[in-house]
Design an enzyme around this catalytic site. Structure first.
Site, short mmCIF file in Angstrom:
data_model
loop_
_atom_site.label_atom_id
_atom_site.label_comp_id
_atom_site.label_asym_id
_atom_site.label_seq_id
_atom_site.Cartn_x
_atom_site.Cartn_y
_atom_site.Cartn_z
N GLU A 251 0.85 -1.20 0.00
CA GLU A 251 0.00 0.00 0.00
C GLU A 251 0.88 1.23 0.00
O GLU A 251 2.05 1.17 0.36
CB GLU A 251 -0.84 0.03 1.28
CG GLU A 251 -1.84 -1.07 1.37
CD GLU A 251 -2.43 -1.17 2.78
OE1 GLU A 251 -2.36 -0.19 3.54
OE2 GLU A 251 -2.95 -2.25 3.10
N LYS B 34 2.16 4.68 1.59
CA LYS B 34 2.27 5.17 2.96
C LYS B 34 1.91 6.66 2.95
O LYS B 34 2.70 7.50 2.52
CB LYS B 34 3.70 4.96 3.49
CG LYS B 34 3.84 5.32 4.94
CD LYS B 34 5.20 4.87 5.44
CE LYS B 34 5.42 5.14 6.91
NZ LYS B 34 4.91 6.38 7.43
N ASP C 22 1.20 10.37 4.02
CA ASP C 22 1.96 11.20 4.93
C ASP C 22 1.03 12.20 5.61
O ASP C 22 0.87 13.33 5.18
CB ASP C 22 3.05 11.93 4.14
CG ASP C 22 4.05 12.58 5.05
OD1 ASP C 22 4.04 12.29 6.25
OD2 ASP C 22 4.87 13.38 4.55
N TYR D 19 -6.87 2.33 6.17
CA TYR D 19 -5.97 1.27 5.74
C TYR D 19 -5.91 0.04 6.64
O TYR D 19 -5.15 -0.87 6.36
CB TYR D 19 -4.57 1.79 5.50
CG TYR D 19 -4.01 2.64 6.64
CD1 TYR D 19 -3.84 2.14 7.92
CD2 TYR D 19 -3.64 3.96 6.41
CE1 TYR D 19 -3.34 2.90 8.94
CE2 TYR D 19 -3.12 4.75 7.43
CZ TYR D 19 -2.98 4.21 8.68
OH TYR D 19 -2.49 4.98 9.70
N LYS E 102 10.66 3.56 3.31
CA LYS E 102 10.56 5.01 3.17
C LYS E 102 11.36 5.49 1.98
O LYS E 102 12.53 5.11 1.83
CB LYS E 102 11.14 5.68 4.42
CG LYS E 102 10.29 5.45 5.65
CD LYS E 102 9.53 6.68 5.98
CE LYS E 102 9.82 7.10 7.39
NZ LYS E 102 9.12 8.24 7.84
N CYS F 176 21.61 44.39 13.02
CA CYS F 176 20.45 44.29 12.14
C CYS F 176 20.86 44.75 10.73
O CYS F 176 21.44 45.83 10.57
CB CYS F 176 19.33 45.16 12.67
SG CYS F 176 17.93 45.24 11.54
N CYS G 50 18.83 48.24 10.13
CA CYS G 50 18.97 49.48 10.89
C CYS G 50 20.25 49.51 11.72
O CYS G 50 20.46 50.44 12.49
CB CYS G 50 17.74 49.69 11.77
SG CYS G 50 17.66 48.53 13.14
N CYS H 139 16.12 41.91 16.36
CA CYS H 139 16.54 43.30 16.33
C CYS H 139 15.64 44.03 17.32
O CYS H 139 14.42 44.05 17.16
CB CYS H 139 16.36 43.89 14.93
SG CYS H 139 16.45 45.69 14.97
N CYS I 20 13.10 50.38 13.18
CA CYS I 20 13.60 49.46 12.15
C CYS I 20 12.52 49.30 11.06
O CYS I 20 11.44 48.76 11.32
CB CYS I 20 13.94 48.14 12.82
SG CYS I 20 14.59 46.91 11.70
S1 IVH Z 1 -0.73 0.31 8.75
C1 IVH Z 1 -0.21 -1.69 12.82
N1 IVH Z 1 -0.88 1.41 6.37
O1 IVH Z 1 2.45 5.35 8.96
C2 IVH Z 1 -0.03 -1.12 11.47
N2 IVH Z 1 -0.02 2.72 8.16
O2 IVH Z 1 5.05 5.14 10.26
C3 IVH Z 1 -0.69 0.18 11.39
N3 IVH Z 1 0.56 5.03 7.54
O3 IVH Z 1 1.26 4.46 12.13
C4 IVH Z 1 -0.28 1.00 10.27
N4 IVH Z 1 -0.01 4.85 5.43
O4 IVH Z 1 0.04 6.41 10.74
C5 IVH Z 1 -0.52 1.57 7.66
N5 IVH Z 1 -1.10 2.27 4.24
C6 IVH Z 1 -0.75 2.44 5.51
C7 IVH Z 1 -0.24 3.65 6.00
C8 IVH Z 1 0.12 3.76 7.34
C9 IVH Z 1 0.46 5.65 6.36
C10 IVH Z 1 1.09 5.67 8.76
C11 IVH Z 1 0.39 5.25 10.04
C12 IVH Z 1 1.45 4.47 10.77
C13 IVH Z 1 2.68 5.20 10.33
C14 IVH Z 1 3.93 4.41 10.62
#
Ligand code: IVH
Length: 668
Positions: free
Chosen positions: A113, A115, A117, A225, A312, A406, A409, A424, A430
């Protein structure tokens, strides 16, 4: 219209509106125009007003939030909210894969999946109704942000269909879409507010706002998720998530089953390039074991599950040369070092400047003149320098020395204890500080004076027409018309806007003064406690810190500000020009703190007042409204047709049940 017809109409409208919400916010496939949607919503709001007995906190009309200020209750998570182990290389993923194989053998599937942000949220649904939305907190207990989450249109308040478990939790990530984030920061910049560093902070900050009607105005979104609960429909993660689509949840379409690591690598690599095409930020990929049985077998450590891991992406970086450093002076006198760089291409744009934060950062990196530096652009709008390539350094180049005067001034800079920034101290002399304060004063969320940009302020300042905000009110048309790029029309607009600003309420005027640490929320709090500037000026330190939300730092700043005769004179001039330095008397009549510390639950219909009226009476007298009866409820204010469940619960918890007459008597 009779009650029955009204009820049917209300139900129909609610159903239709939720359907369009779902199409718009979850499917991104609207079937009607915004205009038609608004018309329907207005009809609903109108009917709900006329027939308050059909009030429902799950109505789509409630998604606009309310003005109650809330401190969040802490709620214990039913399942700890773990985080994920991070990996940064394919090597580390291979190690994860072999650990998995050791425990569960060869027969398993991965789900890959994106991730997201943002900020994590756990949503609990009981009988298909959203009852709790809780932030991660420390993983064991989090903040109950249900009221704020109800304003997020892509999160269902009531589930679709009927095939969902009676009691379950779904977790996901609340995020701020990239384009909306840029707009938000631009607006904040224009109104002189501090910028959010990235969309993640904007999402987390918004979710914790005290006032849900402010949250409703921000376009938060959410992907879910993971599902948790005893009676989930399928024995695997993937099918459960797909099923949750039928219940109305927004589940990412970019979820893939992978049989082995090669397929996982392929997913990771293709999204590393593709992620730029998404309308939101992702910072990596999450790899999960599909079977719930195998997840159980693998278990968790105290911090993270063993059945999932994140990969990551590296933030995009570029290397380039530091050409020079500029020091900018803000309206509070704070000094921000900004690096000028040899232009370099990074994540889709040419980068010429980058932030350097403060002296400590520069020292920490051991930055030398003309160094080759690494620049990074995460979700941030302003790229930052994250390191130095010391191998490329010409040893004759000296370390960067932070300025001691500064740049505008020439006043020697100061650094307050415990603060990273230099300042400053020449507030009154200023130029960028003087102009910055005026720019803040006129900004949209302060006095909202239109037509005066940074350049015009600069021209007026140089002509000597503006030395502080009070001079705005003595500007004359002949002074404005001849200015560059202005003319009759613009001058008229500016002058009428200045005139209109005299009706801006006291709390915004307080914010407009630009007193250090007095942002919008603090200004509101002050105006609630002191109804005029005279009263506020008389308050001493001990009195100020008594107020909830006002700490030492703010109190000191206020006292310092009002002890300066020049500030007092400016306030007098503004007052004489008709700017509001007291709370509107019509607001005052209704106020007291008679109900402070008391929480009311209102249910049923009443004779003398509507439910909304009663709610705002409670607030104006310092009390709190709550939606459901709990141990924290002080009174159940019950009218006709009060919900039997509420009555029962109140009796069980020994909570006094009062009627409208009892309530009104409490106010006199
Ligand atoms: S699963 C126990 N799936 O990333 C597993 N987390 O760095 C629970 N996050 O705590 C997390 N996308 O806040 C999962 N597709 C995804 C995610 C995801 C973002 C976040 C989430 C997690 C954090 C960990």
């Amino acid at each position: 219209m009779d009650k029955q017809t009204a009820r049917k109409k209300i139900e129909k409208l609610r159903e239709e509106l939720e359907k369009h919400n779902y199409r718009y916010y979850v499917l991104s496939d609207p079937a009607i125009s915004d205009f038609e949607y608004d018309l329907m919503m207005n009809d609903l709001i109108e009917l709900e007003k006329r027939f308050p007995e059909f009030y429902s906190e799950y109505s789509p009309s409630q998604r606009v939030g309310d003005d109650t200020n809330r401190e969040f209750n802490q709620v214990e998570h039913r399942f700890p909210m773990l985080s994920l182990g991070n990996t940064y290389s394919l090597e580390e993923l291979k190690e994860f894969d072999s650990r998995i194989r050791k425990t569960i053998g060869e027969n398993f599937e991965y789900i890959c999946e994106l991730k997201f942000d943002g900020t994590a949220i756990g949503l609990r649904y009981l009988n298909g109704i959203l009852t709790h939305a809780v932030t991660r907190g420390d993983g064991i207990r989090g903040d109950d942000v249900t009221a704020n989450v109800r304003t997020i249109r892509s999160i269902p308040m009531v589930l679709r269909g009927s095939e969902y478990p009676v009691d379950f939790e779904i977790r996901g990530e609340i995020f701020f879409p990239g384009e909306d984030f840029r707009k938000l920061n631009q607006e904040r910049q224009e109104s002189g507010e501090s910028l959010f560093a990235n969309p993640r902070n904007a999402a987390a900050g918004t979710l914790k706002m005290q006032n849900s009607s402010m949250v409703a105005k921000r376009p938060l979104d959410c992907y879910l998720y993971v599902l948790l609960g005893e009676k989930l429909p399928y024995p695997n993660h993937y099918d459960n998530l797909k099923k949750a689509i039928d219940w109305g949840f927004k589940i990412s379409p970019h979820m893939e089953k992978c049989r082995d690591l090669d397929e996982v690598f392929h997913f990771i690599n293709s999204w590393e390039k593709e992620r730029k095409s998404l309308s939101f930020n992702i910072d990596g990929v999450v790899v999960k074991i599909n079977s719930l049985q195998q997840q159980k077998q693998l278990g968790s450590t105290a911090k993270s599950p063993r059945w999932a891991i994140s990969y990551k992406y590296k933030a995009e970086q570029a290397e380039t040369q530091l050409l020079s450093i500029e020091y900018q002076v803000g309206r509070t006198g704070s000094i921000t070092p900004v690096a000028n760089l040899r232009p370099v291409y990074l994540a889709g744009t040419m980068v010429k400047r980058a932030s350097l934060h403060n002296e400590d950062q520069i020292k920490l990196m051991d930055l030398h003149v003309n160094d080759m530096v690494y620049v990074e652009k995460g979700g941030e709008i302003i790229p930052k320098i994250v390191g130095v390539n010391k191998k490329e350094r010409d040893p004759s180049n000296p370390p960067v020395e932070f300025i001691s005067e500064c740049p505008e001034c020439k006043t020697p800079l100061v650094r307050f204890e415990g603060e990273a920034n230099h300042y400053c101290p020449n507030e009154k002399g200023c130029p960028p500080q003087i102009k910055g304060r005026i720019e803040h004063f006129i900004s949209r969320r302060a006095m909202d004076i239109d037509g005066l940009g940074e350049e015009t302020i600069d021209l007026l300042f140089r002509e000597g027409y503006l030395t502080d905000a009070s001079d705005l009110y003595t500007l004359k048309k002949p002074q404005l018309v001849p200015l560059e790029r202005l003319g009759e029309k613009s001058a008229d607009r500016i002058l009428s806007s200045i005139k209109n600003s005299k009706t801006i309420p006291f709390h915004r005027v307080l914010y407009a003064l630009g007193i250090r640490y007095v942002g919008e929320t603090v200004a509101r709090t002050l105006a609630k406690n002191y109804t005029s500037i005279g009263d506020l000026m008389k308050a001493d330190h001990s009195e100020l810190v008594e107020i909830n939300e006002i700490g030492e730092r703010i109190a000191e700043s206020l006292i310092l500000y009002f002890s300066d005769p020049a500030n007092k004179e400016m306030i007098d001039r503004l007052k004489n020009e008709g700017v509001q330095f007291q709370v509107d008397p019509s607001e005052l009549v209704k106020r007291s703190d008679r109900l402070s510390g008391l929480t009311f639950v209102i249910s049923g219909t009443f004779v003398q007042h509507s439910r909304d009226e009663l709610k705002s009476m409670i607030e104006h007298h310092g009390g709190r409204n709550a939606g459901s009866v709990s141990g924290k409820t002080s009174f159940l204010l019950a009218g006709e047709n009060t919900g039997p469940a509420k009555l029962q619960k109140a009796r069980k918890l020994n909570i006094p049940i009062i009627d409208e007459k009892d309530f009104l008597a409490m106010l006199t």
